[in-house]
Design a protein around this motif. Sequence first.
Motif, PDB file in Angstrom:
ATOM      1  N   CYS A  81       0.831  -1.212   0.000  1.00 32.01           N
ATOM      2  CA  CYS A  81       0.000   0.000   0.000  1.00 32.01           C
ATOM      3  C   CYS A  81       0.868   1.266   0.000  1.00 32.01           C
ATOM      4  N   ILE A  82       1.994   1.237   0.719  1.00 32.58           N
ATOM      5  CA  ILE A  82       2.892   2.394   0.725  1.00 32.58           C
ATOM      6  C   ILE A  82       3.437   2.636  -0.681  1.00 32.58           C
TER       7      ILE A  82
ATOM      8  N   ALA B 234       0.582   4.052  -2.915  1.00 31.16           N
ATOM      9  CA  ALA B 234       0.216   5.425  -2.552  1.00 31.16           C
ATOM     10  C   ALA B 234       1.268   6.413  -3.025  1.00 31.16           C
ATOM     11  N   MET B 235       2.553   6.099  -2.816  1.00 28.05           N
ATOM     12  CA  MET B 235       3.615   6.999  -3.263  1.00 28.05           C
ATOM     13  C   MET B 235       3.705   7.051  -4.767  1.00 28.05           C
ATOM     14  N   LEU B 236       3.434   5.924  -5.413  1.00 33.51           N
ATOM     15  CA  LEU B 236       3.426   5.895  -6.877  1.00 33.51           C
ATOM     16  C   LEU B 236       2.442   6.924  -7.422  1.00 33.51           C
ATOM     17  N   ALA B 237       1.272   6.973  -6.833  1.00 32.25           N
ATOM     18  CA  ALA B 237       0.255   7.923  -7.293  1.00 32.25           C
ATOM     19  C   ALA B 237       0.629   9.357  -6.933  1.00 32.25           C
TER      20      ALA B 237
ATOM     21  N   ILE C  60      12.497  -0.970   5.732  1.00 31.62           N
ATOM     22  CA  ILE C  60      11.712  -1.532   4.629  1.00 31.62           C
ATOM     23  C   ILE C  60      10.596  -0.569   4.230  1.00 31.62           C
ATOM     24  N   GLY C  61       9.928   0.029   5.239  1.00 30.00           N
ATOM     25  CA  GLY C  61       8.871   0.991   4.932  1.00 30.00           C
ATOM     26  C   GLY C  61       9.391   2.205   4.189  1.00 30.00           C
ATOM     27  N   GLU C  62      10.528   2.748   4.647  1.00 24.19           N
ATOM     28  CA  GLU C  62      11.104   3.925   3.987  1.00 24.19           C
ATOM     29  C   GLU C  62      11.611   3.586   2.586  1.00 24.19           C
TER      30      GLU C  62
ATOM     31  N   LEU D   2      11.020   3.732  -3.342  1.00 24.96           N
ATOM     32  CA  LEU D   2      10.791   2.983  -4.580  1.00 24.96           C
ATOM     33  C   LEU D   2       9.464   3.372  -5.220  1.00 24.96           C
ATOM     34  N   GLY D   3       8.437   3.541  -4.403  1.00 26.11           N
ATOM     35  CA  GLY D   3       7.142   3.951  -4.942  1.00 26.11           C
ATOM     36  C   GLY D   3       7.228   5.295  -5.634  1.00 26.11           C
TER      37      GLY D   3
END
Length: 546
Positions: free
Chosen positions: A285-286, A289-292, A409-411, A416-417
């Motif tokens: 999901c992260i 969301a960042m991709l968008a 991993i989250g960051e 990457l997103g």
Amino acid sequence: MSGTTTAAVRRRREAGAGANRWVVLVVLCASLLLVALDATVLHVAVPAVTEDLRPGAMELLWIVDVYPLVCASLLILFGTLGDRVGRRRVLLLGYALFGVASAAAALSDDARLLIAARALLGVGGAMIMPATLSILRQVFPDRRERALAIGVWSAVAAVGAAVGPLLGGFLLEHFWWGSVFLINIPLMLVSLPVGRLLLPESTGRRDGPWDVVGALMAAAGLFGLVLGVKRLGGGEAPLGPATLVPLLAGAALLAGFVRRQRGRAHPLVDLRMFTRPAFSTSVGCIVLAMLALVGLELIAAQYLQLVLGLSPLQTGLRLLPLTVAAMAAGLLGARMLHRFGPRTMVGLGFCLTAAAVLTLTAMGREDNAPLLLTGFVLLGFGLETTLFGAYESMLSEAPPEQSGGAAAIGETSYQLGAGIGIALLGSVMNAAYAPRLSSVPGVPAADAAGASHSLGEAYEVADRLGGSSGTVLRDAACASFVHGLHVTLLVSAGLLLLGAVMALRLPRTMECGAPPAGTLAEVPSPREPSAASASSSSPVRAESVG
């Protein structure tokens, strides 16, 4: 119910035994603000840097990109190192390196020196970012309080990203371009002693040796992967060697890293975390969301400036409601998470963002300020709601001893997103924009081909042609860009709805029950060490479960 409440109070008391946990949160947010500012403050200074240092095209690209590239590639290395040697220790080293690198960047009189200084800033940022989240995980073992803390943390991140260009513009009006780096130094001079005094030390399990080879494999693999994605986003050919080689090398190294971790008794990153649906879904999901967000912000900025003709300052002000809405979502996130639960909150955030994107498809060649305001407010609130719920679920699902690796991993997913978003949505935009300019009546084929690269180049070609041909080309390019924008928004909406479906794997409710017996350990004050820490030079191990 009373037993659960008593357990929550006991966990809060134990985790915050030394320093007030809310004061610790302020220190951690100041760290994050610094890193978020530095990621965007240079953008407005690029013309001044170009005029002063005269970098080549490739050098200018590295000046801008080397900071996020190095930072993204080293997050797992320093996140897991913090679990090993102490999260506060890594954070304080990051502070010191960030200050030194800022001074070097401000005083650079050569493009290569500035690139090296920016790379050092990326190293410092990679030490700071996962440490802030992992320390937050330890200081706030009670999940309800941790949710509120993550909301404040994410709101500060949104503020930093938005304030960066505005602060950079203000400094450039009064000082030289190096001043955008010098602002870091006084903050670091304050953060170092305050952090040393107030932040508690904690580590994860330290069974077996730290996997140095695995850490280097992860760093090199992520460097290659992020570099390839960035070059795709910069318009490089997907099958060209400049793109394909780093992508394949990065993917091969990361595959080797995963295989190595599975075969080790004491892995650098416990990949079993990804078998937990809440953790793996939150990471996905992260990324979505960042991709968008990043792809849409980039295209929206081009639309505001090139189609509507707004100045950079006016563009920043138009995008400001997006940031304000994101801040509001971060501050309200804890209450929404408790009321709705992770599944509904993240899914609702994705749906709200998709609705915002579909609303923005009504944008045309004429300015429609109310429409843009509505779309950007919904976009900021929806995306921050999604990111908040995903980050909180990911961090709560990870074992406390792996909190540094989980935060890294989250960051990394965040970075990457962002890179994939620029590459993917930029490619969609180009695919929808270019074909309509392949043949423009009254415009030579060579000029039409040059105009098909981007709207900015189309305007340059139109100005050079002049007369009716230039006017026709400008109108055709503007119409093609708006068409490409609509197509890109529709693709984004589809990806966001895919994220809403993915969110169905998250837990329905926010579990805040008591932790299993034997998992609590007090985090002592740095000023009042416990008997165990006084008799040993190693950092205090703190384990708590949200």
